[in-house]
Design a protein around this motif. Sequence first.
Motif, PDB file in Angstrom:
ATOM      1  N   CYS A 179       5.557  32.960  49.070  1.00 47.08           N
ATOM      2  CA  CYS A 179       4.821  34.453  50.255  1.00 47.08           C
ATOM      3  C   CYS A 179       3.777  33.796  50.800  1.00 47.08           C
ATOM      4  N   GLY A 201      -1.635  37.672  51.636  1.00 47.74           N
ATOM      5  CA  GLY A 201      -1.876  36.149  51.761  1.00 47.74           C
ATOM      6  C   GLY A 201      -0.349  36.160  50.152  1.00 47.74           C
ATOM      7  N   HIS A 202      -0.082  37.468  49.549  1.00 47.03           N
ATOM      8  CA  HIS A 202       0.443  37.205  48.560  1.00 47.03           C
ATOM      9  C   HIS A 202       1.586  39.007  48.491  1.00 47.03           C
ATOM     10  N   CYS A 253      -0.018  31.787  43.312  1.00 43.47           N
ATOM     11  CA  CYS A 253      -0.370  32.893  42.693  1.00 43.47           C
ATOM     12  C   CYS A 253       0.942  33.147  41.277  1.00 43.47           C
ATOM     13  N   CYS A 256       3.770  29.485  45.665  1.00 43.33           N
ATOM     14  CA  CYS A 256       2.282  29.685  45.637  1.00 43.33           C
ATOM     15  C   CYS A 256       2.388  29.867  44.265  1.00 43.33           C
TER      16      CYS A 256
END
Length: 321
Positions: A183, A165-166, A178, A176
């Motif tokens: 992402c 996902g990243h 994060c 995102c």
Amino acid sequence: MSTRYALGIDFGGTTIKTAIVAQDGRIISRGSVPTGMPASPEKLLATTADACLRQVEAARLALTDLCGAGIGMPGTVNQETDCVEYANNLGMTSFPFVRKLRDALGIPVTGGNDADLAALGEYTAGAGKGASSLMLVTLGTGVGGGIIVNGKIWSGCNYAAAEFGHMVIEAGGRPCTCGRRGCFEAYASASALTAQAEKKAAEQPDSLIGKVYAASGHVSGKDILTALKEEDAAAKEVFDDYIYYLGLGITNLINIFQPEKLLIGGGISNFGDLLLNPVREHVEKYRYSRYSDRNTQIGIASLKNDAGLIGAAALTGIFDR
Ligand SMILES: [Zn+2]
């Protein structure tokens, strides 16, 4: 020889699921309790141990009948120290959750990351059975997944691998959680799909999704699926965009790993062929290996919500031959 059993535990954000799994992969008894979040790590541990004992009792077994237990946690689990190093949603850092659960139950307990264990479950008893290498890409609230190579989870040098996902797929793109921008998760998660559909619905109130949005204030994955079947142009526009980014990310993953199988799981996998066919087309067109006669088979994960429980049970070695 009598049947062997293992205890599988799937520790989620809101519930702790438990199951007794037989050596042929069947779930013979299952249950679930609320995590009771927010709660301290010690309290979460006590809740988990209690749920395990009740599950064993419900199956009319004793702890000594089990070859062990496996637990999937929503975070990074260090298998050398049996610590949960980091589980953002549980507010847990460097807590020896697995070791303490083993002490509480008095049987062998092994822990792992929940997404990794879902991949192991699919490899062991689901759509990935028989593959020498497998990737599971889960499209839910976020985008997660796992990598299995020759029957083993590839978790990297620090148990934090397979955070698909990243991976940035649009430099400077959507923000995102994060801290990065662009992402894969911000484009290919179920939440990203519904957020884009709601945006489009607000712009086009006369479309099918526009009417759903006006009536309920939101557009769900199911609403999008219905609208696509009704050939709603606004829903199709959103979904085509979604498929473009999903296809792009999956092509990247295939180019790097070239697994025998890549399975798509999570809520969005319920779209079935409507999802699978355009993704396959995209990948077929752009993958680096398009001239090879052997290529990654892309499919839908089959165990749904049981993948994590079966994968957790697999950690005990119950399915090893
Ligand atoms: Zn990210």
